[in-house]
Design a protein around this motif. Structure first.
Motif, mmCIF file in Angstrom:
data_model
loop_
_atom_site.group_PDB
_atom_site.id
_atom_site.type_symbol
_atom_site.label_atom_id
_atom_site.label_comp_id
_atom_site.label_asym_id
_atom_site.label_seq_id
_atom_site.Cartn_x
_atom_site.Cartn_y
_atom_site.Cartn_z
ATOM 1 N N UNK A 1 1.453 -1.090 0.021
ATOM 2 C CA UNK A 1 -0.006 -0.238 0.154
ATOM 3 C C UNK A 1 1.123 1.180 -0.278
ATOM 4 N N UNK A 2 1.807 1.008 1.080
ATOM 5 C CA UNK A 2 2.985 2.069 0.435
ATOM 6 C C UNK A 2 3.278 2.865 -0.701
ATOM 7 N N UNK A 3 3.672 2.023 -0.977
ATOM 8 C CA UNK A 3 4.399 1.995 -2.407
ATOM 9 C C UNK A 3 3.911 2.219 -3.325
ATOM 10 N N UNK B 1 1.486 7.107 -7.174
ATOM 11 C CA UNK B 1 0.645 7.318 -7.538
ATOM 12 C C UNK B 1 0.096 9.147 -6.629
ATOM 13 N N UNK B 2 1.579 9.946 -6.302
ATOM 14 C CA UNK B 2 1.494 10.643 -5.272
ATOM 15 C C UNK B 2 2.251 11.572 -6.433
ATOM 16 N N UNK B 3 1.472 12.179 -7.510
ATOM 17 C CA UNK B 3 2.833 12.690 -8.617
ATOM 18 C C UNK B 3 1.534 13.890 -8.352
ATOM 19 N N UNK C 1 -8.089 5.014 -9.970
ATOM 20 C CA UNK C 1 -6.517 4.360 -8.880
ATOM 21 C C UNK C 1 -7.954 3.791 -8.872
ATOM 22 N N UNK C 2 -7.998 2.376 -9.060
ATOM 23 C CA UNK C 2 -9.749 1.541 -9.091
ATOM 24 C C UNK C 2 -9.156 0.403 -7.550
ATOM 25 N N UNK D 1 -4.852 14.384 -3.261
ATOM 26 C CA UNK D 1 -4.734 13.145 -4.291
ATOM 27 C C UNK D 1 -5.418 13.620 -5.456
ATOM 28 N N UNK D 2 -4.708 14.707 -6.138
ATOM 29 C CA UNK D 2 -5.222 14.816 -8.091
ATOM 30 C C UNK D 2 -5.555 13.623 -8.257
#
Ligand SMILES: [Zn+2]
Length: 277
Positions: free
Chosen positions: A128-130, A135-137, A145-146, A169-170
């Motif tokens: 999950x952290x990975x 995703x955090x860009x 994100x599904x 997160x956008x």
């Protein structure tokens, strides 16, 4: 080779019932593709297994990426490089694609579209952290994100880790859960705070018997399945499957796996239709 039990529709009119889910996707696809929206569409889809959550969501995700999308019918072309990607969740790390989005003035903009599926049934905390780190860009890209079977995270107290990303997160977060509010249900209720991160909360809607009979006849025709006394067999199947389309597909799959490709009333009567809960 058809994988009938994991069938994904090719047109919206092949989805039976689930009108609220369809409406959500039509609005979302329009706003994302025509108006440049990249967030604000978080969806939590709930309902028993096989009631069409995953197939509607997977199809909606495909529509966002189609390179020759038809805004009249809201259907994808079915043949471009995005339409022919493997959209199934499992064994799939997700993908990214550049799609040209045309706005109201018919000005075309290339958009990088990232699809990140998360199978919550076997996700460790490190996974999950990975995923979150990747995703955090923050940019103009489109991110979907599904989170499939999201109640599995709350069972392991990992849902809390998502509260902030879901808000900050956008991206467009789509979650599905088989959890239904009912006594004796094994599923853990989703935390209220978690649920509130989803502006759109939609429960699957079953088709009525008549709609389901028509849909079954169309699927049999499409897959070359012949039906013995269809005026008896198909209504009986619609009734016996508890009006759950995915359960009826199991019996169509059995017929399709026979050399004769024949669906009989006896097959419908003999099949065990077990609800998950
Ligand atoms: Zn396409």
């Amino acid at each position: 080779m058809k994988d009938i039990e994991r069938w994904i529709p090719e047109r919206w009119d092949q989805i039976v019932g689930n009108n609220a889910l369809k409406e959500y996707f039509w609005d979302m696809i329009w706003c994302v593709r025509k108006e440049g929206h990249r967030s604000g569409f978080n969806l939590l889809a709930t309902g028993p297994s096989r009631t069409g959550k995953t197939s509607a969501i997977t199809f909606g995700i495909k529509c966002l990426g189609c390179l020759n999308f038809d805004f009249e019918t809201m259907n994808p072309c079915g043949t471009c490089k995005c339409c022919t990607l493997n959209h199934h969740l499992y064994g799939n790390e997700g993908w990214e694609n550049v799609v040209d989005y045309e706005d109201e003035r018919e000005v075309s903009t290339p958009v990088r579209y990232h699809y990140n599926p998360v199978d919550c049934t076997r996700l460790s905390e490190a996974d999950l952290e990975d995923k979150l780190a990747r995703i955090r860009v923050c940019n103009e890209d489109l991110r979907i994100i599904y989170l499939d079977e999201v109640h599995r995270l709350s069972r392991r107290f990992m849902d809390e880790r998502l509260l902030k990303p879901l808000e900050d997160f956008p991206a467009i977060w789509i979650a599905s859960s088989a959890y239904v509010k009912r006594d004796g249900d094994n599923g853990q209720p989703l935390d209220k705070m978690f649920q509130n991160r989803f502006t759109f909360r939609i429960t699957t809607q079953l088709p009525n018997l008549d709609q389901l009979v028509i849909w079954l006849a169309e699927r049999c025709h499409e897959w070359g399945i012949r039906v013995e006394t269809p005026e008896v067999t198909l209504p009986r199947l619609a009734e016996r499957c508890h009006q759950i389309p995915g359960m009826a597909l199991q019996v169509l799959n059995k017929a399709h796996k026979r050399r004769s490709k024949l669906l009989t009333l006896a097959m419908v009567e003999e099949h065990t239709f077990d609800l998950d809960e």
